[in-house]
Design a protein around this motif. Structure first.
Motif, PDB file in Angstrom:
ATOM      1  N   PHE A 156       0.887  -1.276   0.071  1.00 54.66           N
ATOM      2  CA  PHE A 156      -0.153   0.007  -0.005  1.00 54.66           C
ATOM      3  C   PHE A 156       1.007   1.353  -0.032  1.00 54.66           C
ATOM      4  O   PHE A 156       0.622   2.090  -0.753  1.00 54.66           O
ATOM      5  CB  PHE A 156      -1.085  -0.119   1.243  1.00 54.66           C
ATOM      6  CG  PHE A 156      -1.571   1.267   1.498  1.00 54.66           C
ATOM      7  CD1 PHE A 156      -2.512   1.787   1.011  1.00 54.66           C
ATOM      8  CD2 PHE A 156      -1.081   1.764   2.846  1.00 54.66           C
ATOM      9  CE1 PHE A 156      -3.108   3.221   1.301  1.00 54.66           C
ATOM     10  CE2 PHE A 156      -1.500   3.096   3.309  1.00 54.66           C
ATOM     11  CZ  PHE A 156      -2.811   3.733   2.592  1.00 54.66           C
ATOM     12  N   ILE A 157       1.865   1.186   0.802  1.00 54.82           N
ATOM     13  CA  ILE A 157       2.716   2.314   0.869  1.00 54.82           C
ATOM     14  C   ILE A 157       3.519   2.544  -0.277  1.00 54.82           C
ATOM     15  O   ILE A 157       3.783   3.843  -0.814  1.00 54.82           O
ATOM     16  CB  ILE A 157       3.518   2.447   2.197  1.00 54.82           C
ATOM     17  CG1 ILE A 157       2.864   2.360   3.129  1.00 54.82           C
ATOM     18  CG2 ILE A 157       4.477   3.774   2.421  1.00 54.82           C
ATOM     19  CD1 ILE A 157       3.624   2.332   4.777  1.00 54.82           C
ATOM     20  N   TRP A 158       4.188   1.634  -0.865  1.00 52.94           N
ATOM     21  CA  TRP A 158       4.960   1.492  -2.082  1.00 52.94           C
ATOM     22  C   TRP A 158       3.842   2.081  -3.100  1.00 52.94           C
ATOM     23  O   TRP A 158       4.474   2.781  -3.946  1.00 52.94           O
ATOM     24  CB  TRP A 158       5.514   0.270  -2.672  1.00 52.94           C
ATOM     25  CG  TRP A 158       6.641  -0.204  -1.665  1.00 52.94           C
ATOM     26  CD1 TRP A 158       6.562  -0.998  -0.685  1.00 52.94           C
ATOM     27  CD2 TRP A 158       7.989   0.270  -1.957  1.00 52.94           C
ATOM     28  NE1 TRP A 158       7.951  -1.321  -0.087  1.00 52.94           N
ATOM     29  CE2 TRP A 158       8.709  -0.319  -0.875  1.00 52.94           C
ATOM     30  CE3 TRP A 158       8.840   0.967  -2.745  1.00 52.94           C
ATOM     31  CZ2 TRP A 158      10.136  -0.372  -0.668  1.00 52.94           C
ATOM     32  CZ3 TRP A 158       9.860   1.167  -2.708  1.00 52.94           C
ATOM     33  CH2 TRP A 158      10.725   0.393  -1.873  1.00 52.94           C
ATOM     34  N   ALA A 159       2.731   1.867  -3.357  1.00 57.08           N
ATOM     35  CA  ALA A 159       1.928   2.267  -4.457  1.00 57.08           C
ATOM     36  C   ALA A 159       1.616   3.608  -4.146  1.00 57.08           C
ATOM     37  O   ALA A 159       1.376   4.439  -4.983  1.00 57.08           O
ATOM     38  CB  ALA A 159       0.459   1.282  -4.344  1.00 57.08           C
ATOM     39  N   ASN A 160       1.343   4.244  -2.929  1.00 59.91           N
ATOM     40  CA  ASN A 160       1.317   5.626  -2.558  1.00 59.91           C
ATOM     41  C   ASN A 160       2.312   6.380  -3.184  1.00 59.91           C
ATOM     42  O   ASN A 160       2.306   7.591  -3.730  1.00 59.91           O
ATOM     43  CB  ASN A 160       1.342   5.747  -1.313  1.00 59.91           C
ATOM     44  CG  ASN A 160      -0.296   5.495  -0.591  1.00 59.91           C
ATOM     45  OD1 ASN A 160      -1.271   5.128  -1.389  1.00 59.91           O
ATOM     46  ND2 ASN A 160      -0.483   5.815   0.663  1.00 59.91           N
ATOM     47  N   ARG A 161       3.621   5.957  -2.830  1.00 59.20           N
ATOM     48  CA  ARG A 161       4.702   6.814  -3.245  1.00 59.20           C
ATOM     49  C   ARG A 161       5.000   6.532  -4.854  1.00 59.20           C
ATOM     50  O   ARG A 161       5.281   7.778  -5.563  1.00 59.20           O
ATOM     51  CB  ARG A 161       5.928   6.109  -2.661  1.00 59.20           C
ATOM     52  CG  ARG A 161       7.038   7.117  -2.722  1.00 59.20           C
ATOM     53  CD  ARG A 161       8.433   6.764  -2.071  1.00 59.20           C
ATOM     54  NE  ARG A 161       9.096   5.548  -2.689  1.00 59.20           N
ATOM     55  CZ  ARG A 161      10.415   5.344  -2.201  1.00 59.20           C
ATOM     56  NH1 ARG A 161      10.920   5.812  -1.234  1.00 59.20           N
ATOM     57  NH2 ARG A 161      10.897   4.295  -2.797  1.00 59.20           N
ATOM     58  N   GLY A 162       4.434   5.465  -5.642  1.00 60.67           N
ATOM     59  CA  GLY A 162       4.349   5.488  -6.753  1.00 60.67           C
ATOM     60  C   GLY A 162       3.559   6.429  -7.495  1.00 60.67           C
ATOM     61  O   GLY A 162       3.745   7.061  -8.384  1.00 60.67           O
ATOM     62  N   ASN A 163       2.303   6.624  -6.993  1.00 61.58           N
ATOM     63  CA  ASN A 163       1.726   7.649  -7.436  1.00 61.58           C
ATOM     64  C   ASN A 163       1.948   9.243  -7.160  1.00 61.58           C
ATOM     65  O   ASN A 163       1.888   9.856  -8.139  1.00 61.58           O
ATOM     66  CB  ASN A 163       0.129   7.620  -6.607  1.00 61.58           C
ATOM     67  CG  ASN A 163      -0.899   6.403  -7.111  1.00 61.58           C
ATOM     68  OD1 ASN A 163      -0.908   6.187  -8.423  1.00 61.58           O
ATOM     69  ND2 ASN A 163      -1.555   5.859  -6.368  1.00 61.58           N
ATOM     70  N   ILE A 164       2.511   9.486  -5.946  1.00 64.11           N
ATOM     71  CA  ILE A 164       3.247  10.550  -5.954  1.00 64.11           C
ATOM     72  C   ILE A 164       4.469  10.755  -7.039  1.00 64.11           C
ATOM     73  O   ILE A 164       4.609  11.811  -7.541  1.00 64.11           O
ATOM     74  CB  ILE A 164       4.019  10.689  -4.562  1.00 64.11           C
ATOM     75  CG1 ILE A 164       3.059  10.549  -3.435  1.00 64.11           C
ATOM     76  CG2 ILE A 164       4.941  12.027  -4.375  1.00 64.11           C
ATOM     77  CD1 ILE A 164       3.586  10.293  -1.952  1.00 64.11           C
ATOM     78  N   ASN A 165       5.150   9.885  -7.404  1.00 61.95           N
ATOM     79  CA  ASN A 165       6.239  10.153  -8.397  1.00 61.95           C
ATOM     80  C   ASN A 165       5.630  10.214  -9.763  1.00 61.95           C
ATOM     81  O   ASN A 165       5.964  11.227 -10.363  1.00 61.95           O
ATOM     82  CB  ASN A 165       7.170   8.827  -8.428  1.00 61.95           C
ATOM     83  CG  ASN A 165       8.101   8.741  -7.157  1.00 61.95           C
ATOM     84  OD1 ASN A 165       8.714   9.981  -6.700  1.00 61.95           O
ATOM     85  ND2 ASN A 165       8.508   7.864  -6.455  1.00 61.95           N
ATOM     86  N   ASP A 166       4.633   9.380  -9.887  1.00 58.37           N
ATOM     87  CA  ASP A 166       3.895   9.294 -11.312  1.00 58.37           C
ATOM     88  C   ASP A 166       3.286  10.759 -11.427  1.00 58.37           C
ATOM     89  O   ASP A 166       3.352  11.426 -12.627  1.00 58.37           O
ATOM     90  CB  ASP A 166       2.855   8.162 -11.424  1.00 58.37           C
ATOM     91  CG  ASP A 166       2.452   8.249 -12.947  1.00 58.37           C
ATOM     92  OD1 ASP A 166       3.348   8.369 -13.771  1.00 58.37           O
ATOM     93  OD2 ASP A 166       1.290   7.861 -13.167  1.00 58.37           O
ATOM     94  N   ASP A 167       2.475  11.212 -10.480  1.00 56.22           N
ATOM     95  CA  ASP A 167       1.853  12.612 -10.835  1.00 56.22           C
ATOM     96  C   ASP A 167       2.472  13.775 -10.637  1.00 56.22           C
ATOM     97  O   ASP A 167       2.267  14.723 -11.195  1.00 56.22           O
ATOM     98  CB  ASP A 167       0.658  12.375  -9.662  1.00 56.22           C
ATOM     99  CG  ASP A 167      -0.502  11.702 -10.033  1.00 56.22           C
ATOM    100  OD1 ASP A 167      -0.323  10.690 -11.011  1.00 56.22           O
ATOM    101  OD2 ASP A 167      -1.642  11.675  -9.222  1.00 56.22           O
ATOM    102  N   SER A 168       3.686  13.658 -10.056  1.00 66.30           N
ATOM    103  CA  SER A 168       4.651  15.073  -9.917  1.00 66.30           C
ATOM    104  C   SER A 168       5.657  14.890 -11.203  1.00 66.30           C
ATOM    105  O   SER A 168       6.665  15.774 -11.236  1.00 66.30           O
ATOM    106  CB  SER A 168       5.288  14.775  -8.580  1.00 66.30           C
ATOM    107  OG  SER A 168       6.328  13.673  -8.463  1.00 66.30           O
ATOM    108  N   GLY A 169       5.449  13.824 -12.196  1.00 65.66           N
ATOM    109  CA  GLY A 169       6.258  13.934 -13.341  1.00 65.66           C
ATOM    110  C   GLY A 169       7.342  12.795 -13.373  1.00 65.66           C
ATOM    111  O   GLY A 169       7.893  12.761 -14.476  1.00 65.66           O
ATOM    112  N   ASP A 170       7.693  12.263 -12.207  1.00 70.51           N
ATOM    113  CA  ASP A 170       8.845  11.402 -12.411  1.00 70.51           C
ATOM    114  C   ASP A 170       8.213   9.683 -12.536  1.00 70.51           C
ATOM    115  O   ASP A 170       8.319   8.938 -11.820  1.00 70.51           O
ATOM    116  CB  ASP A 170       9.560  11.271 -10.920  1.00 70.51           C
ATOM    117  CG  ASP A 170      10.937  10.505 -11.003  1.00 70.51           C
ATOM    118  OD1 ASP A 170      10.940   9.893 -11.927  1.00 70.51           O
ATOM    119  OD2 ASP A 170      11.725  10.782 -10.138  1.00 70.51           O
ATOM    120  N   HIS A 171       7.945   9.477 -13.836  1.00 75.62           N
ATOM    121  CA  HIS A 171       7.049   8.580 -14.238  1.00 75.62           C
ATOM    122  C   HIS A 171       8.125   7.178 -13.942  1.00 75.62           C
ATOM    123  O   HIS A 171       7.408   6.041 -13.786  1.00 75.62           O
ATOM    124  CB  HIS A 171       6.372   8.603 -15.628  1.00 75.62           C
ATOM    125  CG  HIS A 171       5.873   9.901 -15.823  1.00 75.62           C
ATOM    126  ND1 HIS A 171       4.562  10.273 -15.071  1.00 75.62           N
ATOM    127  CD2 HIS A 171       6.072  11.004 -16.794  1.00 75.62           C
ATOM    128  CE1 HIS A 171       4.301  11.428 -15.633  1.00 75.62           C
ATOM    129  NE2 HIS A 171       5.011  11.697 -16.662  1.00 75.62           N
TER     130      HIS A 171
END
Length: 563
Positions: free
Chosen positions: A222-237
């Motif tokens: 769950f936490i890894w996925a949350n950080r993935g969304n942060i990175n993806d949405d902030s442009g670090d896909h």
């Protein structure tokens, strides 16, 4: 968001049984042989000792996910002692773990009636309410639980989850803060707070919380996925893909995590990988509206418009209140130039979620394309109120103002867009065109040149700069720009039309005529190309051909040539 209940699995049983060696061994039993020991205690006990042995064994069954066996023990115990709050509370918990929320609520209701200050009953009833969608009742019960035990980090965390579900982000943050203050070693608390910071677009705070959550609990998908969304949405896909890959490794049957990674691959234009993940998400959960919506996005971005429409339709069929799917389907209708359907879908999206910036943008563009520029501007205004840091909204509103002839407002919007993003090529191109329309050719060239440095193979910007050169009587440079645009897009009718004008100005009537021919062949209803070709034919002595072209042009546009 995660509610935390794992720490409540084991509970003390009231000391109303005399006990014995077997019962004492059952109470203390752990590991693989624990159930066997408690089974011996059950077989050897009766009356209150039997109730206690059944209670202990039910806990052991729950630890190994044998909830049906746990229920059987609790039902048997309750026949012997039907009004014991600990047994009723325990059964409430088991019903909850089986996702039987109404049965859980009923048992917790009774447990609270039997024992008013029943912390566990309030906590589990709250979580059952929350998971069944009644977040307000959940908050009320969590609050009651906290009155009984104000030091429960879990209760604060879980109430934060309920507040988040109601979009009460500040209240959720306050509860997560308190949970972390009470116990700073639980990774999921940080993961939950990370998610709310993410929803508030507070990227730095979100990332810090997720980093800490991962440090404390590196096995939390769950936490890894949350950080993935942060990175993806902030442009670090790319980093988003890495985090989603970790989440999938930890929870390989979670369809949503595959859908998340699919969207990250989509943002990287890696469509093949994106489709593989989206299809896997749908294989794991064929009724996932989110996964259909994600695959719709991938189809749309890879040019498969009809396939995108099919996926969005499926997402909406599964979840009729899915605002994002309506907004995305609106985008499909925009591409298909069906503006009525686009507006209808965006209407629905906005009705369901008036805070969606992109729904307002999409509807504004649909209004603009259908000629309703005032409505478009009103929607752009609303989008900017929701998020004033998006250069695209200012740029698009500027286009609407320019179309209405309000050039000063248009220029102000293009300037605002470029203040937010100085290398925003669309605003540069549009500002070039505004300066061109004002006759300020040096500024027009400056903007078009900058846009073309950012995107050298941009036919539209080349065409606009070509027009600027033509107005400056630098027709050779204009021809060069139009020719480059045609090289990039051989079907670009406007570039042929404009090059014809410059060839004519340079005295090369044969090439001008050839370009007018090509422009008309690409767009037979191009009135200006027909009219200009008619004039050129007249100059070249083709009176009959001239009259035919001018007549065709005036059938398309009765006012042409009357300016």
């Amino acid at each position: 968001m995660k509610a935390v209940l794992g720490v409540l699995w084991l509970a003390a049983m009231p000391a109303w049984a005399d006990g014995g060696d077997l019962l004492s061994a059952c109470e203390k039993a752990e590991g693989d042989g624990a159930i066997k020991i408690c089974t011996e205690a059950v077989n050897a006990s009766k009356d209150d000792d039997l109730v206690q042995a059944l209670f202990y064994r039910s806990q052991l069954y729950s630890q190994v996910d044998r909830d049906d066996d746990a229920l059987a023990d609790l039902n048997r115990a309750l026949k012997l002692k039907p009004d014991e709050p600990a047994l009723v509370t325990r059964r409430c918990k088991v019903w909850y773990w089986k996702n039987e929320y109404q049965k859980a609520i009923a048992d917790c209701d009774r447990a609270i009636t039997l024992k008013q200050a029943n912390f566990d009953a309030f906590l589990f009833r709250a979580t059952a309410y929350d998971d069944s969608g009644d977040h307000k009742k959940a908050i009320a019960d969590y609050t009651e639980a906290l009155k009984i035990n104000p030091s429960s980090a879990d209760a604060f965390n879980n109430r934060g989850v309920a507040h988040k579900a109601l979009d009460e982000y500040d209240l959720a943050l306050a509860d997560y803060d308190q949970a972390i203050k009470l116990d700073s070693n639980i990774g999921v608390f940080y993961g939950n707070r990370c998610y709310v910071w993410y929803l508030k677009s507070e990227w730095q705070k979100a990332r810090a919380d997720c980093d800490e959550g991962i440090r404390l609990d590196p096995k939390s998908a769950f936490i890894w996925a949350n950080r993935g969304n942060i990175n993806d949405d902030s442009g670090d896909h790319a980093r988003g893909v890495e985090d989603f890959t970790k989440a999938i490794a930890l929870d390989p049957k979670n369809a949503t995590y595959y859908a998340y990674r699919a969207l990250a691959y989509d943002n990287l234009d890696q469509y093949d990988k994106a489709f593989v993940d989206a299809n896997m998400a749908l294989k794991l959960d064929p009724e996932s509206a989110y996964a259909y919506n994600a695959r719709g996005n991938i189809n749309f971005n890879s040019g498969k418009t009809d396939a995108a429409l099919t996926d969005y339709n499926k997402a909406i069929a599964i979840s009729k209140d899915y605002a994002t799917a309506y907004r995305n389907r609106c985008n499909v209708w925009l591409r298909k130039k069906d503006y009525g359907k686009a507006i209808a879908d965006c209407d629905t999206s906005i009705k369901l979620d008036a805070s969606d910036y992109y729904a307002w943008i999409n509807r504004a563009n649909a209004y603009d394309e259908s000629g309703e520029h005032l409505r478009a501007i009103a929607d752009f205004d609303q989008a900017i109120k929701l998020d004033g840091n998006q250069p695209g909204a200012y740029n698009d509103r500027g286009v609407a103002y320019r179309t209405m002839g309000q050039v000063d407002f248009a220029l102000a919007d293009f300037n605002a867009a470029l203040k937010l993003k100085p290398d925003y090529r669309w605003a540069l191109r549009n500002r070039c065109e505004v300066y061109y329309s004002r006759g300020d050719y040096p500024r027009a060239l400056e903007n078009c040149n900058t846009a073309l440095k950012i995107e050298p193979v941009w036919t539209d910007a080349l065409n606009v700069r070509g027009n600027v050169y033509a107005e400056m009587k630098e027709h050779a440079k204009a021809v060069a720009d139009f020719t480059e645009a045609i090289r990039i897009d051989p079907a670009y009718d406007l570039a042929y039309y404009n090059r014809a004008i410059s060839y004519d100005a340079l005295g090369d009537k044969a090439k001008a005529l050839a370009d007018y021919d090509k422009a008309v062949s690409l767009d037979p209803k191009h009135a200006a190309a027909l009219y200009n070709r008619g004039l050129l034919k007249k100059e070249m002595g083709d009176t009959k051909g001239s009259e035919a072209d001018i007549e065709k042009a005036r059938k398309i546009d009765p006012n042409i040539g009357k300016e």
